[in-house]
Scaffold this active site. Structure first.
Site, short mmCIF file in Angstrom:
data_model
loop_
_atom_site.label_atom_id
_atom_site.label_comp_id
_atom_site.label_asym_id
_atom_site.label_seq_id
_atom_site.Cartn_x
_atom_site.Cartn_y
_atom_site.Cartn_z
N ARG A 297 -2.51 50.30 15.13
CA ARG A 297 -3.17 49.81 16.32
C ARG A 297 -2.78 50.13 17.61
O ARG A 297 -3.29 50.13 18.87
CB ARG A 297 -3.10 48.18 16.22
CG ARG A 297 -1.76 47.80 16.35
CD ARG A 297 -1.54 46.44 16.37
NE ARG A 297 -0.06 45.88 16.05
CZ ARG A 297 -0.02 44.46 16.11
NH1 ARG A 297 -0.77 43.57 16.45
NH2 ARG A 297 1.39 44.05 16.01
N ARG B 190 -10.73 30.68 36.67
CA ARG B 190 -11.24 31.75 35.92
C ARG B 190 -12.90 31.77 36.43
O ARG B 190 -13.57 32.83 35.85
CB ARG B 190 -10.92 31.88 34.61
CG ARG B 190 -9.53 31.81 34.18
CD ARG B 190 -8.72 33.02 34.93
NE ARG B 190 -7.48 33.25 34.68
CZ ARG B 190 -6.67 34.37 34.87
NH1 ARG B 190 -7.17 35.40 35.63
NH2 ARG B 190 -5.25 34.25 34.88
N HIS C 70 -2.59 31.40 30.61
CA HIS C 70 -2.68 29.97 30.88
C HIS C 70 -1.95 29.30 29.38
O HIS C 70 -2.47 29.27 28.34
CB HIS C 70 -4.03 29.38 30.59
CG HIS C 70 -4.80 29.99 31.89
ND1 HIS C 70 -5.14 29.10 33.03
CD2 HIS C 70 -5.23 31.31 32.27
CE1 HIS C 70 -5.84 30.23 33.91
NE2 HIS C 70 -5.83 31.42 33.33
C1 LIG Z 1 -7.48 35.61 40.51
C2 LIG Z 1 -6.01 35.55 39.80
C3 LIG Z 1 -5.23 36.63 39.81
C4 LIG Z 1 -4.05 36.59 39.34
N1 LIG Z 1 -3.15 37.48 39.53
C5 LIG Z 1 -2.05 37.80 38.74
C6 LIG Z 1 -1.13 38.76 38.91
O1 LIG Z 1 -1.25 39.85 39.86
N2 LIG Z 1 0.03 38.94 38.23
C7 LIG Z 1 0.41 37.84 37.54
O2 LIG Z 1 1.41 37.92 36.60
N3 LIG Z 1 -0.65 36.83 37.25
C8 LIG Z 1 -1.58 36.61 37.87
N4 LIG Z 1 -2.40 35.63 37.70
C9 LIG Z 1 -2.08 34.72 36.84
C10 LIG Z 1 -1.51 33.19 37.59
O3 LIG Z 1 -0.39 33.80 38.17
C11 LIG Z 1 -1.01 32.28 36.41
O4 LIG Z 1 -0.09 32.71 35.62
C12 LIG Z 1 -2.49 31.85 35.57
O5 LIG Z 1 -3.54 31.77 36.34
C13 LIG Z 1 -2.02 30.70 34.60
O6 LIG Z 1 -1.95 29.70 35.46
P1 LIG Z 1 -0.91 28.31 35.17
O7 LIG Z 1 0.33 28.78 34.83
O8 LIG Z 1 -1.47 27.45 36.44
O9 LIG Z 1 -1.59 27.94 33.87
P2 LIG Z 1 -1.06 27.31 32.77
O10 LIG Z 1 -0.01 27.87 32.14
O11 LIG Z 1 -2.01 26.62 31.88
O12 LIG Z 1 -0.07 25.87 33.50
C14 LIG Z 1 -0.99 24.88 33.66
C15 LIG Z 1 0.25 23.99 34.73
O13 LIG Z 1 1.40 23.68 34.08
C16 LIG Z 1 2.38 23.72 34.59
N5 LIG Z 1 3.30 24.69 33.91
C17 LIG Z 1 3.04 25.26 32.78
N6 LIG Z 1 3.95 25.80 32.19
C18 LIG Z 1 5.07 25.71 33.09
C19 LIG Z 1 6.42 26.27 33.16
N7 LIG Z 1 6.85 26.93 32.22
N8 LIG Z 1 7.02 25.73 34.09
C20 LIG Z 1 6.47 24.92 35.04
N9 LIG Z 1 5.47 24.37 35.05
C21 LIG Z 1 4.48 24.95 34.19
C22 LIG Z 1 2.13 24.47 36.07
O14 LIG Z 1 1.85 23.31 37.05
C23 LIG Z 1 0.80 24.98 35.78
O15 LIG Z 1 0.24 25.20 36.90
C24 LIG Z 1 -3.85 35.76 38.23
C25 LIG Z 1 -4.63 34.63 38.32
C26 LIG Z 1 -5.82 34.38 38.92
C27 LIG Z 1 -6.75 33.37 38.63
#
Ligand SMILES: Cc1cc2nc3c(=O)[nH]c(=O)nc-3n(C[C@H](O)[C@H](O)[C@H](O)COP(=O)(O)OP(=O)(O)OC[C@H]3O[C@@H](n4cnc5c(N)ncnc54)[C@H](O)[C@@H]3O)c2cc1C
Length: 301
Positions: free
Chosen positions: A196, A223, A113
């Site tokens: 570590r 989460r 996140h």
């Molecule tokens: C149940 C579950 C299973 C998952 N399984 C996997 C897995 O198998 N492998 C894996 O790698 N990950 C996995 N994830 C992680 C998931 O893919 C996301 O990386 C994670 O939940 C963070 O979400 P986010 O990017 O929306 O959040 P944040 O990083 O907080 O971003 C919030 C929002 O900001 C925007 N944003 C932030 N940064 C950028 C950027 N650089 N470019 C464009 N938009 C951006 C997007 O709209 C994003 O939704 C899993 C997550 C969940 C909840």
């Protein structure tokens, strides 16, 4: 939870020294400030600082000079409107800074996140404690047979005992070697930043995590959800309790629209309309794939 008597005394000291302020305070959040909420066997979440309350969301939405509050009812209605229409920036006006102690494998999921500010305990500089997450018996589950990314029934009897023994013994042996390697008993000792690397992923780390309310709710949506791994979900659940006391209107709207609500595709909405007209809609005539249909039926209960 492992807070030393000195750490607890520091927290008690902070809680015993209130400061006068002109700033808005959230009564619900003041009750949490500084105290650690235990999570898992050695972890915790505690609020170190925060900014804003429900009224601050309305204040920003109205760009007002005063408190921003028209009336309690008005504020709740406005917050629900903002949440419903994804008008998200007013929620970014509230911030929280948390101190979290969590196993490294949970931290790896959490750090995905990106919309937060983090500062982690340095295991290059400091010595990690002998603290490892060992699941409670009810959380010691078998691999799910239906979901590759999930768990099934809890292990029992001898199998559970064997797994717990491996987890404890491996962690203790790794820590003994870690201690031995960094020991400076008359010699230089291996650098902490290298020693570590033999520690397992269930070792505990700590960080300060600062995030605005909009991005925090996004984190909680993902989460605190049943699809999230249990070990991160319990942290999200603890934070949900804190947020519901901090910004009760925003949290209620979040529960209603995000946690309890669902997004329907136009195909799914069309099926709902056909059902309301009395038509028998099945997966075959729905226009949805089997997976989509399963989820759709799940949403409709
Ligand atoms: C149940 C579950 C299973 C998952 N399984 C996997 C897995 O198998 N492998 C894996 O790698 N990950 C996995 N994830 C992680 C998931 O893919 C996301 O990386 C994670 O939940 C963070 O979400 P986010 O990017 O929306 O959040 P944040 O990083 O907080 O971003 C919030 C929002 O900001 C925007 N944003 C932030 N940064 C950028 C950027 N650089 N470019 C464009 N938009 C951006 C997007 O709209 C994003 O939704 C899993 C997550 C969940 C909840």
């Amino acid at each position: 939870m492992t807070l030393s008597p000195e750490q607890q005394a520091e927290i008690d000291d902070l809680r015993a020294s209130p400061q006068p302020t002109l700033r808005t305070v959230s009564e619900g959040m003041e009750k949490h400030l500084y105290s650690a909420v235990p999570v898992l066997d050695h972890g915790f979440v505690r609020v170190v600082d925060y900014m804003g309350d429900d009224a601050a969301i309305c204040q920003a939405a109205r760009v007002s000079y005063g408190k921003g509050t028209k009336s309690v009812q008005n504020d709740e209605g406005l917050i629900r409107y903002l949440m419903r229409h994804w008008h998200s920036t007013p929620f970014e006006m509230c911030e929280v800074k948390l101190h979290v102690k969590l196993p490294v494998f949970v931290a790896r999921q959490w750090i995905r996140h990106r919309t937060a500010n983090v500062n982690e305990y340095s295991a290059r500089y400091s010595i990690l404690d002998r603290e490892f997450y060992i699941p409670a018996p009810e959380a010691l589950a078998a691999q799910s047979v239906v979901n590759n990314q999930g768990r099934g029934e809890a292990l029992e009897g001898e199998e559970a005992e064997r797994v717990l023994r491996y987890l404890r013994d491996d962690a203790m042996r790794a820590y003994d070697h870690y201690e031995e390697m960094i020991s400076q008993d008359g010699q230089q000792g291996l650098a902490r930043e290298l020693a570590r690397m033999n520690l397992p992923a269930n070792v505990y780390t700590q960080w300060y995590w600062k995030v605005d309310l909009h991005n925090l709710l996004h984190f909680l949506r993902l989460r605190a959800d049943a699809h999230a791994q249990y070990e991160i979900r319990v942290y999200a659940d603890a934070i949900c309790d804190i947020v519901s006391d901090w910004v009760p209107f925003a949290y209620k709207a979040f529960e209603d629209y995000r946690m309890g609500g669902a997004t329907l595709s136009s195909t799914a909405l069309d099926c709902v309309r056909r059902m309301l007209k009395g038509e028998e809609v099945t997966q075959e005539n729905s226009g949805m794939s089997k997976g989509e249909w399963r989820e759709f039926v799940g949403v409709l209960g």
